[in-house]
Design a protein around this motif. Sequence first.
Motif, PDB file in Angstrom:
ATOM      1  N   TYR A  13       0.845  -1.206   0.000  1.00 43.73           N
ATOM      2  CA  TYR A  13       0.000   0.000   0.000  1.00 43.73           C
ATOM      3  C   TYR A  13       0.878   1.253   0.000  1.00 43.73           C
ATOM      4  N   LEU A  14       1.924   1.256   0.830  1.00 40.94           N
ATOM      5  CA  LEU A  14       2.833   2.405   0.866  1.00 40.94           C
ATOM      6  C   LEU A  14       3.549   2.586  -0.478  1.00 40.94           C
ATOM      7  N   ALA A  15       3.926   1.466  -1.105  1.00 41.98           N
ATOM      8  CA  ALA A  15       4.584   1.544  -2.407  1.00 41.98           C
ATOM      9  C   ALA A  15       3.664   2.193  -3.442  1.00 41.98           C
ATOM     10  N   TRP A  16       2.393   1.806  -3.435  1.00 44.89           N
ATOM     11  CA  TRP A  16       1.427   2.394  -4.369  1.00 44.89           C
ATOM     12  C   TRP A  16       1.215   3.871  -4.060  1.00 44.89           C
ATOM     13  N   GLN A  17       1.125   4.217  -2.778  1.00 43.28           N
ATOM     14  CA  GLN A  17       0.925   5.614  -2.400  1.00 43.28           C
ATOM     15  C   GLN A  17       2.074   6.494  -2.888  1.00 43.28           C
ATOM     16  N   ALA A  18       3.271   5.927  -2.961  1.00 41.77           N
ATOM     17  CA  ALA A  18       4.440   6.712  -3.377  1.00 41.77           C
ATOM     18  C   ALA A  18       4.406   7.063  -4.858  1.00 41.77           C
ATOM     19  N   ILE A  19       3.855   6.167  -5.696  1.00 40.53           N
ATOM     20  CA  ILE A  19       3.948   6.379  -7.141  1.00 40.53           C
ATOM     21  C   ILE A  19       2.604   6.598  -7.826  1.00 40.53           C
ATOM     22  N   LYS A  20       1.518   6.574  -7.080  1.00 40.04           N
ATOM     23  CA  LYS A  20       0.215   6.742  -7.715  1.00 40.04           C
ATOM     24  C   LYS A  20       0.090   8.149  -8.316  1.00 40.04           C
ATOM     25  N   PRO A  21      -0.713   8.317  -9.351  1.00 36.46           N
ATOM     26  CA  PRO A  21      -0.891   9.645  -9.963  1.00 36.46           C
ATOM     27  C   PRO A  21      -1.347  10.682  -8.936  1.00 36.46           C
ATOM     28  N   GLY A  22      -0.672  11.818  -8.925  1.00 35.89           N
ATOM     29  CA  GLY A  22      -1.052  12.887  -8.013  1.00 35.89           C
ATOM     30  C   GLY A  22      -0.400  12.817  -6.650  1.00 35.89           C
ATOM     31  N   SER A  23       0.449  11.797  -6.411  1.00 36.36           N
ATOM     32  CA  SER A  23       1.101  11.693  -5.106  1.00 36.36           C
ATOM     33  C   SER A  23       2.096  12.828  -4.921  1.00 36.36           C
ATOM     34  N   LYS A  24       2.284  13.253  -3.681  1.00 36.88           N
ATOM     35  CA  LYS A  24       3.147  14.393  -3.383  1.00 36.88           C
ATOM     36  C   LYS A  24       4.546  13.941  -3.011  1.00 36.88           C
ATOM     37  N   GLY A  25       5.531  14.815  -3.292  1.00 33.38           N
ATOM     38  CA  GLY A  25       6.884  14.592  -2.819  1.00 33.38           C
ATOM     39  C   GLY A  25       6.987  15.015  -1.367  1.00 33.38           C
ATOM     40  N   ILE A  26       8.095  14.677  -0.727  1.00 35.63           N
ATOM     41  CA  ILE A  26       8.203  14.937   0.703  1.00 35.63           C
ATOM     42  C   ILE A  26       8.288  16.420   1.053  1.00 35.63           C
ATOM     43  N   PHE A  27       8.584  17.297   0.077  1.00 37.14           N
ATOM     44  CA  PHE A  27       8.667  18.727   0.374  1.00 37.14           C
ATOM     45  C   PHE A  27       7.511  19.520  -0.217  1.00 37.14           C
ATOM     46  N   GLU A  28       6.490  18.822  -0.689  1.00 40.83           N
ATOM     47  CA  GLU A  28       5.287  19.500  -1.164  1.00 40.83           C
ATOM     48  C   GLU A  28       4.310  19.570  -0.006  1.00 40.83           C
ATOM     49  N   THR A  29       4.400  20.643   0.778  1.00 40.91           N
ATOM     50  CA  THR A  29       3.625  20.745   2.011  1.00 40.91           C
ATOM     51  C   THR A  29       2.864  22.055   2.081  1.00 40.91           C
ATOM     52  N   LYS A  30       1.988  22.114   3.060  1.00 46.04           N
ATOM     53  CA  LYS A  30       1.233  23.341   3.316  1.00 46.04           C
ATOM     54  C   LYS A  30       2.149  24.376   3.952  1.00 46.04           C
ATOM     55  N   LYS A  31       2.198  25.557   3.373  1.00 41.13           N
ATOM     56  CA  LYS A  31       3.179  26.549   3.826  1.00 41.13           C
ATOM     57  C   LYS A  31       2.548  27.799   4.444  1.00 41.13           C
ATOM     58  N   ASP A  32       1.250  27.829   4.670  1.00 38.36           N
ATOM     59  CA  ASP A  32       0.596  29.037   5.175  1.00 38.36           C
ATOM     60  C   ASP A  32       0.043  28.830   6.585  1.00 38.36           C
ATOM     61  N   LEU A  33       0.788  28.128   7.438  1.00 36.08           N
ATOM     62  CA  LEU A  33       0.345  27.881   8.798  1.00 36.08           C
ATOM     63  C   LEU A  33       0.611  29.088   9.690  1.00 36.08           C
ATOM     64  N   PRO A  34      -0.275  29.372  10.673  1.00 40.29           N
ATOM     65  CA  PRO A  34      -0.030  30.467  11.609  1.00 40.29           C
ATOM     66  C   PRO A  34       1.058  30.076  12.615  1.00 40.29           C
ATOM     67  N   ASP A  35       1.723  31.079  13.205  1.00 39.63           N
ATOM     68  CA  ASP A  35       2.753  30.798  14.208  1.00 39.63           C
ATOM     69  C   ASP A  35       2.130  30.260  15.495  1.00 39.63           C
ATOM     70  N   ASP A  36       2.801  29.271  16.121  1.00 35.82           N
ATOM     71  CA  ASP A  36       2.346  28.712  17.388  1.00 35.82           C
ATOM     72  C   ASP A  36       3.439  28.854  18.433  1.00 35.82           C
ATOM     73  N   ASN A  37       3.048  28.886  19.719  1.00 34.68           N
ATOM     74  CA  ASN A  37       4.027  28.974  20.795  1.00 34.68           C
ATOM     75  C   ASN A  37       4.688  27.613  21.014  1.00 34.68           C
ATOM     76  N   PRO A  38       5.847  27.570  21.728  1.00 33.49           N
ATOM     77  CA  PRO A  38       6.586  26.311  21.909  1.00 33.49           C
ATOM     78  C   PRO A  38       5.747  25.173  22.498  1.00 33.49           C
ATOM     79  N   ALA A  39       4.906  25.481  23.499  1.00 31.02           N
ATOM     80  CA  ALA A  39       4.103  24.433  24.123  1.00 31.02           C
ATOM     81  C   ALA A  39       3.156  23.792  23.111  1.00 31.02           C
ATOM     82  N   LYS A  40       2.547  24.610  22.277  1.00 31.13           N
ATOM     83  CA  LYS A  40       1.618  24.075  21.283  1.00 31.13           C
ATOM     84  C   LYS A  40       2.371  23.310  20.197  1.00 31.13           C
ATOM     85  N   LEU A  41       3.561  23.787  19.819  1.00 28.51           N
ATOM     86  CA  LEU A  41       4.369  23.082  18.819  1.00 28.51           C
ATOM     87  C   LEU A  41       4.713  21.675  19.301  1.00 28.51           C
TER      88      LEU A  41
END
Length: 211
Positions: free
Chosen positions: A86-114
């Motif tokens: 299943y993991l192998a298929w998830q890696a190569i299936k159409p539309g799968s993301k690379g490890i650095f394709e992430t959400k980049k618009d997160l709000p800042d959080d304090n250390p405890a919440k992080l």
Amino acid sequence: MIPFNELLLFALAALVLVISPGPNMIYLISRSITQGRKAGLISLAGVVCGFLFHIILVSFGLTAILFAVPYAYTILKTMGVIYLLYLAWQAIKPGSKGIFETKKDLPDDNPAKLFRMGFLTNVLNPKVAVFYLSLFPQFIKPAYGHVLTQSLTLGITQMLISFTVNFLIVLSAARAAVWFASKPQWVRIQKWFMASVLTALAAKMALDKGK
């Protein structure tokens, strides 16, 4: 004691797990890119504590299950093969993301919440629990010594590999994201390499004669 060659094979499986896109990886990279390395490292500390939680539960649980249920090994082995494929298929299936394709618009959080979010992201991550439950029994054998000791050895090995890889990724997340964005061919290579290793591990597991 688990033979060194078996431990190396498990370490390879653990390495593939940590470089596979998942909740932990996405959260750590997103935090590192949006809020800086310090935030990424605090989040990583939470993730590591989450691994300890999984290791303790699974180690004691597997010790009981493998001795109490006659067919538990076969069931868990089958789960492991299916999960790796299943993991192998998830890696190569159409539309799968690379490890650095992430959400980049997160709000800042304090250390405890992080820290808390890093911990909960890992504790509630089914990928980690299934990895432990499906792969641990393939490397644990009564002939190698106490089952609990073997389970803890595997858990600590996986945790150290995950920490090391994630630590390096947190330190280089921003630059790596830019590099991969400009070289999409390397993203494809990474995906196919990961899928190939996962498939090989699944085949090895399926052909294993058991304990």
